[in-house]
Design an enzyme around this catalytic site. Sequence first.
Site, PDB file in Angstrom:
ATOM      1  NE  ARG A  83       1.633   4.919  -2.490  1.00  0.00           N
ATOM      2  CZ  ARG A  83       2.975   4.866  -2.574  1.00  0.00           C
ATOM      3  NH1 ARG A  83       3.717   5.682  -1.880  1.00  0.00           N
ATOM      4  NH2 ARG A  83       3.557   4.003  -3.357  1.00  0.00           N
TER       5      ARG A  83
ATOM      6  CG  HIS B  96      10.241   6.219  -6.436  1.00  0.00           C
ATOM      7  ND1 HIS B  96      10.122   4.957  -6.946  1.00  0.00           N
ATOM      8  CD2 HIS B  96       9.103   6.458  -5.741  1.00  0.00           C
ATOM      9  CE1 HIS B  96       8.954   4.439  -6.592  1.00  0.00           C
ATOM     10  NE2 HIS B  96       8.321   5.329  -5.837  1.00  0.00           N
TER      11      HIS B  96
ATOM     12  CG  HIS C 251       9.938   3.074  -2.077  1.00  0.00           C
ATOM     13  ND1 HIS C 251       9.946   4.354  -1.565  1.00  0.00           N
ATOM     14  CD2 HIS C 251       8.880   3.023  -2.915  1.00  0.00           C
ATOM     15  CE1 HIS C 251       8.947   5.025  -2.073  1.00  0.00           C
ATOM     16  NE2 HIS C 251       8.275   4.252  -2.907  1.00  0.00           N
TER      17      HIS C 251
ATOM     18  CG  ASP D 164       6.567   7.637  -2.095  1.00  0.00           C
ATOM     19  OD1 ASP D 164       6.757   7.062  -3.185  1.00  0.00           O
ATOM     20  OD2 ASP D 164       6.306   7.032  -1.045  1.00  0.00           O
TER      21      ASP D 164
HETATM   22  C1  SIN Z   1       5.969   2.786  -4.814  1.00  0.00           C
HETATM   23  O1  SIN Z   1       6.709   2.528  -5.771  1.00  0.00           O
HETATM   24  O2  SIN Z   1       5.850   3.956  -4.431  1.00  0.00           O
HETATM   25  C2  SIN Z   1       5.219   1.703  -4.107  1.00  0.00           C
HETATM   26  C3  SIN Z   1       5.942   0.432  -3.976  1.00  0.00           C
HETATM   27  C4  SIN Z   1       5.078  -0.750  -4.176  1.00  0.00           C
HETATM   28  O3  SIN Z   1       3.905  -0.642  -4.566  1.00  0.00           O
HETATM   29  O4  SIN Z   1       5.587  -1.857  -3.947  1.00  0.00           O
END
Ligand code: SIN
Length: 280
Positions: A270, A101, A255, A103
């Site tokens: 984050r 995906h 990602h 974000d």
């Molecule tokens: C996510 O999937 O948005 C974050 C990726 C992760 O935590 O490795």
Amino acid sequence: MRYTRFDVRPTTGALGAEISGLNLAEPLDDIAFAELNAAWQKYLVLFFRDQQLTPEQHAAFGKRFGKIDPSAYIPTLPEHEDIRIQDIQDSTQIGNDINWHCDNSFREYPQKCSALYAIKVPEGAGDTTWVNMQLAYDLLSPTMRAFLDELTAVHDLVETMGPGILKNFGPERWQAFRDRTPPVEHPVVRTHPETGRKALFVNRLMTSSIKDLSEAESDNLLEFLFRHCDQEELKCRFRWEPGSVAFWDNRCTIHRGIADFYTDRRIMHRVAITDPDRPH
Ligand code: SIN
């Protein structure tokens, strides 16, 4: 571009670069910002090691690139609502979120970029992978690119995650989810506002259909695109350590976190920045 404030080491031939010699706890002056922005537009995801960031410093770094996207669902640090916490104690319970995906593409204004900072990392596990969606677009035939350029996709989290919510939490929770997250439309191919480069803008977690195609055409075309993007030659993979930061551009990458840490706890902070423009 010659970088005078830091060194750059590309991660793979597709995307990603490790930046060394820059302390993200310090404010970026205009030269450092311009160089970092240039490296970011070239490599799409930048990695930093051995950073020590307070929540304020982490948020200040993100704010150099735009406005913080307020968290609607994800818990935030007490006293620091700019910082989302990802504290995962059992990676087998993550479910759909480990699908590819970018974000918040299920929103009209998705997130422009994200800066993820590792607090606690399982040893040898919990990596994250990214795909260069500009390269994914470029590697299609001119005929396919021209066809996709004209298409619009529907992004609907309820289509992809709704069945699990219905099964595990029942119809009321499903309805509340439906009311909060209406489907949105975005172009299948978007143009990067800063570089003018085109990128595929579909992802397995959030894109549910392509408008104006039959169901079979839409399903098959999306499956083709999802598989096309899932090639090793388009990817990079990052091994986290405590103090690592990854900073990625959601407008031209997708990602996926690798959920191989099982019951070994992983804690990340984050900062998410809103896209000021609708994808076009
Ligand atoms: C996510 O999937 O948005 C974050 C990726 C992760 O935590 O490795």
